[in-house]
Each structure stands twice: as structure tokens, then as C-alpha cells.
Write an enzyme that holds these catalytic residues in place. Structure first.
Site, mmCIF file in Angstrom:
data_model
loop_
_atom_site.group_PDB
_atom_site.id
_atom_site.type_symbol
_atom_site.label_atom_id
_atom_site.label_comp_id
_atom_site.label_asym_id
_atom_site.label_seq_id
_atom_site.Cartn_x
_atom_site.Cartn_y
_atom_site.Cartn_z
ATOM 1 N N SER A 79 0.862 -1.181 0.000
ATOM 2 C CA SER A 79 0.000 0.000 0.000
ATOM 3 C C SER A 79 0.893 1.223 0.000
ATOM 4 O O SER A 79 2.079 1.146 0.358
ATOM 5 C CB SER A 79 -0.888 -0.006 1.252
ATOM 6 N N TYR A 106 -1.969 -1.353 10.429
ATOM 7 C CA TYR A 106 -2.070 -1.587 8.986
ATOM 8 C C TYR A 106 -0.802 -1.107 8.284
ATOM 9 O O TYR A 106 -0.217 -1.825 7.458
ATOM 10 C CB TYR A 106 -3.292 -0.864 8.431
#
Length: 259
Positions: free
Chosen positions: A144, A157
Site C-alpha cells: 500500500s 495496517y
């Protein structure tokens, strides 16, 4: 990379980016798609849609919980035995929880680490060992933009996505002699079911899963090892390199105040 007559395994294929990648691979001409996720009904529906749209494609449904290493090993071994070598592994399965660090719930932290990192590790290990025997393969690990630029309220995350970048870099060096490529995909905020309940960061415009998938395939064809998606991602990475203090201030202004 050429996709014709190849076998690809995509995790997280039941929805979002994984589903979009599976669809783009079918369109690109892979001969066999192994679809992995926990939801068998959603996988079955996708398999029917793809085989109807692309005659000649074989879509195989593999319902699997990636956090169960024994099940991962058994499923991969059986799939390899029954359907032949896997040429492309796309690790897309993941989960995200948003909260301030001080309010984080340990079960959610454990879930993110178990799926995003340990689940990815488990299936990559099983597939990579077999790719070594055939001296061919490509592994795509979906990280990401938060694997490059950590975001407040997304600490765990971000940590898992940073870890995926390091893991991929290490594998790239270890597996190169076996003709196995390791690629990282770094999308920014994407409009999927996974993020629908997240508080949006100011000024961040989500992109479609289809755009992420198309960018991945284009990057694979160009033999790139790291694929950033979208101008916002490139801008954030360059800002981090050239003016990290400025980026920190922007992130503090952009973070949702209600989290």
C-alpha cells in the site's frame, strides 16, 4: 511478463482489488485462475462470471483461511498436484482497521498482522518452494502507499504494509537465481468494501479497483519490481524523500479528527 497459457493464483479474489486483478488476468489471457478467499459463494459467483465471459478459461475456487497455515499448505499442495504449476501468485488478501493507537483493540491488531503479514508469508512460502523446482515464477505482494508513508490512525495496517515491502525486497534477492520475480504493488486509497467504513483522509481521492488492476498488469508487462498507483502516491513518496517534515504536517492536517 506474458500471461497467455499461464496459471495464476489470486488471494482475496472474492472482492475489491483481488477480484479486479482476477478479472484483468482473465482478460489478459491466462488459461487457469485459482481464486482464493474465505467466502466460497462469492468465489463461485466470480468463477461463473469469468468463465462465461472468457471461454476457455478454467476458474478454480479454493475457499481458504490464510491464517490457518496447515490449511494453506494442504490447499496449495493439492492444487499444484491436481492442476499443475502456478506461474503467478498475487497476494492481495488483507484487512484494515482504523483507530488511534491508544484506542486500538488487540483482537483487531492480531487480525491485521495474522492476515496481512503471516497469511501472506504462509502461502508465499508454499508456492515459492514449488516455483523453485520449476525455475520460473512471479510473486506479487500487494502492499500500500501506507507501506511507504505511514498514516496516523492506521498504525498496525501501516506496519504490516511496511513489513511486506521489506519481505518482498529480501525475497527478490533470494529468489532471483531461481528465475522468480518478486513485485510489490502499492495502491493508494481504493474504493472497495474493505475501506467503506474507514474515515476518509482529507484531500485523498480514492481510485477504482479496476484502475489498480490495470496498473499492475501494465507494470508486470514492463518488468517493474515496484508499482505505485496514481499520481497521489508518486507525489507523497517524492514529498517524503525531499521534504519529510512537510509531509508529516500534511498528514496531521489530513487525518480524520473523529477517530
Amino acid at each position: 511478463m506474458h500471461f497467455q497459457s499461464k496459471t495464476a493464483l489470486v488471494t482475496g479474489a472474492s472482492r475489491g482489488i483481488g477480484r479486479a486483478i482476477a478479472t484483468e488476468l482473465a482478460q489478459a489471457g491466462v488459461s487457469r485462475l485459482m481464486l482464493v478467499a474465505r467466502n466460497q459463494d462469492q468465489l463461485q459467483q466470480l468463477a461463473i462470471e469469468l468463465t462465461n465471459a472468457y471461454p476457455g478459461l478454467e476458474a478454480i475456487v479454493l475457499p481458504l483461511d490464510l491464517t490457518d497455515p496447515i490449511a494453506v499448505n494442504t490447499t496449495v499442495a493439492k492444487a499444484w498436484r491436481d492442476y499443475g504449476p502456478i506461474h503467478l501468485l498475487v497476494n492481495c488478501a488483507g484487512v484494515a482497521h482504523q483507530n488511534s493507537f491508544l484506542k486500538a483493540r488487540l483482537p483487531e491488531v492480531h487480525q491485521e498482522i495474522s492476515l496481512n503479514l503471516l497469511g501472506l508469508y504462509a502461502i508465499t512460502r508454499c508456492v515459492a518452494r514449488r516455483m523453485v523446482s520449476q525455475q520460473e515464477g512471479t510473486i506479487v505482494n500487494v502492499s500500500s502507499l501506507m507501506g511507504k508513508v505511514a498514516a496516523p490512525t492506521m498504525a498496525t495496517y501501516s506496519a504490516t504494509k511496511f513489513a511486506i515491502l521489506g519481505f518482498s525486497q529480501a525475497l527478490r534477492g533470494e529468489l532471483a537465481n531461481y528465475n522468480i520475480r518478486v513485485v510489490t504493488l502499492l495502491p493508494t486509497l481504493t474504493d472497495t468494501d474493505m475501506v467503506k467504513d474507514l474515515q476518509r483522509f482529507r484531500w485523498v481521492r480514492p481510485m477504482t479497483a479496476k484502475r489498480v488492476a490495470k496498473t499492475l498488469l501494465r507494470g508486470l508487462r514492463q518488468n517493474r519490481t515496484e508499482i505505485l498507483v496514481g499520481w497521489q502516491s508518486h507525489l507523497a513518496v517524492w514529498c517524503q524523500r525531499l521534504a519529510p517534515g512537510l509531509l508529516d504536517r500534511i498528514l496531521l492536517l489530513a487525518v480524520p479528527q473523529s477517530v
